[in-house]
Design an enzyme around this catalytic site. Structure first.
Site, PDB file in Angstrom:
ATOM      1  CG  PHE A  73      39.119  46.511  37.819  1.00  0.00           C
ATOM      2  CD1 PHE A  73      38.336  46.998  36.704  1.00  0.00           C
ATOM      3  CD2 PHE A  73      40.826  46.539  38.439  1.00  0.00           C
ATOM      4  CE1 PHE A  73      39.730  47.556  35.768  1.00  0.00           C
ATOM      5  CE2 PHE A  73      41.335  46.510  37.777  1.00  0.00           C
ATOM      6  CZ  PHE A  73      40.969  47.180  36.039  1.00  0.00           C
TER       7      PHE A  73
ATOM      8  CE  LYS B  19      37.289  41.849  48.339  1.00  0.00           C
ATOM      9  NZ  LYS B  19      36.933  43.501  47.650  1.00  0.00           N
TER      10      LYS B  19
ATOM     11  CB  CYS C 191      43.311  38.214  32.822  1.00  0.00           C
ATOM     12  SG  CYS C 191      42.240  37.218  32.220  1.00  0.00           S
TER      13      CYS C 191
ATOM     14  CD  GLU D 110      48.132  42.160  34.533  1.00  0.00           C
ATOM     15  OE1 GLU D 110      48.538  41.736  35.796  1.00  0.00           O
ATOM     16  OE2 GLU D 110      47.780  41.219  33.972  1.00  0.00           O
TER      17      GLU D 110
HETATM   18  P1  NAD Z   1      43.818  42.929  42.477  1.00  0.00           P
HETATM   19  O1  NAD Z   1      45.137  41.996  42.447  1.00  0.00           O
HETATM   20  O2  NAD Z   1      43.331  44.549  43.150  1.00  0.00           O
HETATM   21  O3  NAD Z   1      42.155  42.608  43.328  1.00  0.00           O
HETATM   22  C1  NAD Z   1      41.712  41.233  43.436  1.00  0.00           C
HETATM   23  C2  NAD Z   1      41.051  41.281  44.912  1.00  0.00           C
HETATM   24  O4  NAD Z   1      41.634  40.995  45.637  1.00  0.00           O
HETATM   25  C3  NAD Z   1      39.991  42.240  44.553  1.00  0.00           C
HETATM   26  O5  NAD Z   1      38.893  41.625  45.918  1.00  0.00           O
HETATM   27  C4  NAD Z   1      40.709  42.563  46.269  1.00  0.00           C
HETATM   28  O6  NAD Z   1      39.526  44.190  46.967  1.00  0.00           O
HETATM   29  C5  NAD Z   1      41.405  42.055  46.808  1.00  0.00           C
HETATM   30  N1  NAD Z   1      42.868  42.416  47.069  1.00  0.00           N
HETATM   31  C6  NAD Z   1      43.685  43.937  46.910  1.00  0.00           C
HETATM   32  N2  NAD Z   1      44.842  44.224  47.060  1.00  0.00           N
HETATM   33  C7  NAD Z   1      44.640  43.064  48.652  1.00  0.00           C
HETATM   34  C8  NAD Z   1      45.669  42.788  49.369  1.00  0.00           C
HETATM   35  N3  NAD Z   1      46.821  43.748  49.766  1.00  0.00           N
HETATM   36  N4  NAD Z   1      45.058  41.228  50.158  1.00  0.00           N
HETATM   37  C9  NAD Z   1      44.454  40.900  49.685  1.00  0.00           C
HETATM   38  N5  NAD Z   1      43.395  40.948  48.354  1.00  0.00           N
HETATM   39  C10 NAD Z   1      43.763  41.817  48.639  1.00  0.00           C
HETATM   40  O7  NAD Z   1      43.737  42.661  41.350  1.00  0.00           O
HETATM   41  P2  NAD Z   1      42.255  44.154  40.219  1.00  0.00           P
HETATM   42  O8  NAD Z   1      42.932  45.341  40.085  1.00  0.00           O
HETATM   43  O9  NAD Z   1      41.198  44.261  40.794  1.00  0.00           O
HETATM   44  O10 NAD Z   1      42.245  42.868  39.294  1.00  0.00           O
HETATM   45  C11 NAD Z   1      43.391  42.973  38.316  1.00  0.00           C
HETATM   46  C12 NAD Z   1      43.951  41.391  37.919  1.00  0.00           C
HETATM   47  O11 NAD Z   1      43.315  40.558  37.827  1.00  0.00           O
HETATM   48  C13 NAD Z   1      45.343  41.636  36.909  1.00  0.00           C
HETATM   49  O12 NAD Z   1      46.661  41.626  37.331  1.00  0.00           O
HETATM   50  C14 NAD Z   1      44.580  40.777  35.491  1.00  0.00           C
HETATM   51  O13 NAD Z   1      45.127  40.096  35.034  1.00  0.00           O
HETATM   52  C15 NAD Z   1      43.888  40.369  37.024  1.00  0.00           C
HETATM   53  N6  NAD Z   1      42.778  39.189  36.033  1.00  0.00           N
HETATM   54  C16 NAD Z   1      43.623  38.023  35.754  1.00  0.00           C
HETATM   55  C17 NAD Z   1      42.101  37.182  35.029  1.00  0.00           C
HETATM   56  C18 NAD Z   1      43.165  35.430  34.972  1.00  0.00           C
HETATM   57  O14 NAD Z   1      41.583  35.069  35.175  1.00  0.00           O
HETATM   58  N7  NAD Z   1      43.572  35.117  35.119  1.00  0.00           N
HETATM   59  C19 NAD Z   1      41.250  37.487  35.167  1.00  0.00           C
HETATM   60  C20 NAD Z   1      40.789  39.077  35.174  1.00  0.00           C
HETATM   61  C21 NAD Z   1      41.710  39.547  36.308  1.00  0.00           C
END
Ligand code: NAD
Length: 496
Positions: A149, A173, A281, A383
Site C-alpha cells: 500500500f 495485483k 521501506c 518494523e
Molecule cells: P503486505 O505484505 O501486507 O501486503 C503486500 C501485498 O501482499 C498486498 O498486495 C497484499 O494484498 C498481499 N498479501 C497480504 N497478505 C497476504 C497473504 N497472507 N498471502 C498472500 N498475499 C498477501 O504489505 P503492506 O502492509 O501492503 O506494505 C507494507 C510492507 O511493505 C512493509 O513491511 C514495508 O517495509 C514493505 N515494503 C518493502 C519495500 C521494499 O522495497 N523492500 C517497499 C515498499 C514496502
C-alpha cells in the site's frame, strides 16, 4: 462511493465476486470506495488473455515498444497532478510527497524507453571455423506483480514498465487499500497505444495471490511487501517453478558520528523518520549516535522538531505528515508505543493522543521519539512502519556497525560524518543492500537497481534498472555456421 473494477484485456470489467474489500480516506476514516476480491475464474481469464496477447507484443521490434513507452511517459508527465491526487486520497500522504513518488516511478518509465539499447545482446564472430555465436535475451511470457500500500504508484512502476518493455504481458495485483493510482496508469497506458491484454490489473487478497503463484502460465513473480508474506511468496512461487523476486520489510539505521553536521543529521532524521508517517521501506527508524555527547546534542535538537511536526490531511498545504493507512495499523503503532514505554525506553515525545479538530476519526498518530532504546525491545526489533523514531546510543563506530549487523533486516542504512575514512569503512563493511553517506534515503535512481539483503529480500534479483532486464528475460545463446561448406568428418570429441 466508487467501485473499482478489474482491467482485463484492455477493458474495465466488473467482478462477479461476492467478496469485497472497503477503501477508506485515512484522514477522515470514511469509506470512499469498494474493491472486488476477484475469483479464480476472473484471474484465470486475465492470464489467458495476457497469454494470447503476449507473442505479438514480444515479437514487435523493441523500438516500436519503446515508442509506446515514450507516449506513456508523456501522458504520465501531463497528468502527474491527477495521479498524485489519487495517491493522497487513498493513502493519505501529502500532495508534495505523492508527487515525489510519481516522479520516482516515472523515472523507471524513462529508463524503459531505452529498451532497444538494453536488449542488444552480444555477438562473437569466428568462435570456430565459420562459426559465430550470439546471445539474445527473450521475454518470459506472462509475468505478475504483487504490490504493497505504501507506494501505490511507484512500486508497481518498479515492475510493469520494465517487464512490458522487455516484451512480456503483465498482471498486477495492487494493494487492496489504494488501487486507484494504478487504475489511472492503466488508462494512460491504454491511451498511449498499448495493445489490449499486455497490462492487466486484478484485485484481491491472499486468494488472488495464491492463484497467481500457482498458475502454470505465469513465469515470474515480482513481490514487494512485508517480510513474512515475501518469504511465503518466494517459497510458494519457486516451488511452482517460477522465477521470484520478493522484497520485504526493513528497520533502517542511521549512524551519526561525533564529527557529523548535527543540524543536517537532525533534518535528515526528521524527513526520513516521519515523512509519509514512517510508512516507507527506506524510512530511518533507528538513529545511532556515537558517543554520549553526540547523543545528548542530537536528542536535544530532535525533541522540539518532533513536537513541532505539522500533522494533518493531505489536502492541507501546510501538512508535513499525514495519517496512517488503516485504523488497524494506527492501533498497532499505538500499541508499539505502549510496549516501548513499558519496556523502559525513555519516551521523549509521545505521539499518542494526537487529535485534530474535524478529523477525529482519521488514523493519525503524532510523531514519537524514544531515547535509550535497547536491542531486545520490540520497538527496536520489529518494523513498526509508523512515525516512531528510536535512538540507540553506542560508544564507537564498531559497536554501531555490530548493532546493524545484529538485526534481521538489511534494506537501507546511512551514516552522517565528515570523516572520509569512516564513510569508506562503512560503505565497504556494512552488510546492507543500499547505503547512504550523508544521504538518509538512498533509493537508487532508475538506471541502477533497488534491493536489500538478508530478510529484506528473497530471490537475489534487484528490482528495476539493469537487473530488471535480466529478471524479465531469459538468455538464449545461438551458435551458427555459415557458410555450411566447411569439410569435417564425424567428430566424437567435445567441440573445442
Ligand atoms: P503486505 O505484505 O501486507 O501486503 C503486500 C501485498 O501482499 C498486498 O498486495 C497484499 O494484498 C498481499 N498479501 C497480504 N497478505 C497476504 C497473504 N497472507 N498471502 C498472500 N498475499 C498477501 O504489505 P503492506 O502492509 O501492503 O506494505 C507494507 C510492507 O511493505 C512493509 O513491511 C514495508 O517495509 C514493505 N515494503 C518493502 C519495500 C521494499 O522495497 N523492500 C517497499 C515498499 C514496502
Amino acid at each position: 462511493m466508487y467501485e473499482i473494477k478489474n482491467a482485463i484485456n484492455g477493458k474495465l470489467v466488473s467482478s462477479n465476486s461476492d467478496r469485497k474489500s472497503q477503501i477508506f480516506n485515512p484522514a477522515t476514516g470514511e469509506q470512499i470506495g469498494i474493491l472486488p476480491l476477484s475469483t479464480d475464474d476472473e484471474i484465470n481469464a486475465a492470464v489467458a488473455n495476457a497469454k494470447a496477447a503476449q507473442p505479438a507484443w514480444g515479437n514487435l521490434p523493441p523500438a516500436k515498444r519503446a515508442r509506446i513507452m515514450f507516449k506513456f511517459l508523456q501522458l504520465l508527465n501531463d497528468n502527474i497532478d491527477e495521479l498524485a491526487r489519487h495517491i493522497s486520497n487513498e493513502h493519505g500522504k501529502t500532495h508534495e510527497d505523492a508527487l515525489g513518488e510519481c516522479a520516482r516511478g516515472i523515472e523507471v518509465v524513462e529508463f524503459a524507453c531505452g529498451i532497444p539499447q538494453m536488449l542488444k545482446g552480444e555477438f562473437s564472430r569466428n568462435v570456430g571455423p565459420a562459426i559465430d555465436t550470439f546471445a539474445d535475451r527473450q521475454p518470459l511470457g506472462v509475468v505478475a506483480g504483487i504490490t504493497p500500500f505504501n507506494f501505490p504508484s511507484m512500486v508497481p512502476m518498479w515492475m510493469y514498465p520494465m517487464a512490458i518493455a522487455c516484451g512480456n504481458a503483465f498482471i498486477l495485483k495492487p494493494s487492496e487499500r489504494d488501487p486507484s493510482a494504478s487504475m489511472f496508469c492503466f488508462e494512460l497506458f491504454k491511451q498511449a497505444g498499448l495493445p489490449d491484454g499486455i497490462f492487466n490489473i486484478v484485485h484481491g487478497d491472499k486468494s488472488a495471490v495464491d492463484c497467481l503463484l500457482d498458475h502454470p502460465d505465469i513465469k515470474a513473480i515480482s513481490f514487494v511487501g512485508s517480510t513474512p508474506i515475501a518469504q511465503y511468496v518466494y517459497e510458494r512461487g519457486t516451488k511452482a517453478g517460477k522465477r521470484v523476486q520478493a522484497l520485504g520489510g526493513a528497520k533502517n539505521h542511521m549512524i551519526i558520528m561525533p564529527d557529523a553536521d548535527l543540524d543536517a543529521a537532525a533534518n535528515a532524521l526528521m524527513g526520513a523518520g516521519f515523512g509519509s508517517a514512517g510508512e516507507r521501506c527506506m524510512a530511518i527508524s533507528v538513529a545511532v549516535p556515537v558517543g554520549e555527547e553526540t547523543a545528548n546534542k542530537l536528542v536535544a535538537k530532535l525533541k522540539p522538531m518532533v513536537e513541532a511536526l505539522k500533522i494533518g490531511p493531505a489536502n492541507d498545504e501546510t501538512t508535513e505528515m499525514g495519517p496512517l493507512i488503516t485504523k488497524m495499523h494506527q492501533e498497532k503503532v499505538l500499541n508499539y508505543i505502549d510496549q516501548g514505554e513499558k519496556a523502559g525506553a525513555e519516551l521523549v515525545v509521545d505521539g499518542r493522543g494526537f487529535a485534530l479538530q474535524g478529523y477525529e476519526n482519521g488514523y493519525f498518530v503524532g510523531g514519537t521519539l524514544f531515547d535509550n532504546v535497547k536491542e531486545d525491545m520490540s520497538i527496536y526489533r520489529d518494523e513498526i512502519f509508523g512515525p516512531v523514531l528510536s535512538v540507540v546510543r553506542k560508544n564507537s563506530f564498531e559497536d554501531a556497525l555490530d548493532l546493524i549487523h545484529g538485526h534481521e533486516y538489511a534494506n537501507g542504512t546511512a551514516i552522517f560524518t565528515r570523516d572520509g575514512d569512516a564513510a569508506r569503512a562503512f560503505a565497504d563493511r556494512v552488510e546492507v543492500g543500499m547505503v547512504g553517506i550523508n544521504v538518509p534515503i538512498p533509493v537508487p535512481v532508475a538506471y541502477h537497481s533497488f534491493g536489500g539483503w538478508k530478510s529484506s529480500s528473497f530471490g537475489g534479483h534487484g528490482i528495476y534498472g539493469p537487473e530488471a532486464v535480466h529478471f524479465y528475460t531469459r538468455l538464449k545463446t545461438i551458435t551458427t555456421r555459415w557458410p555450411t561448406g566447411v569439410k569435417e568428418g564425424a567428430v566424437f570429441t567435445f567441440p573445442s
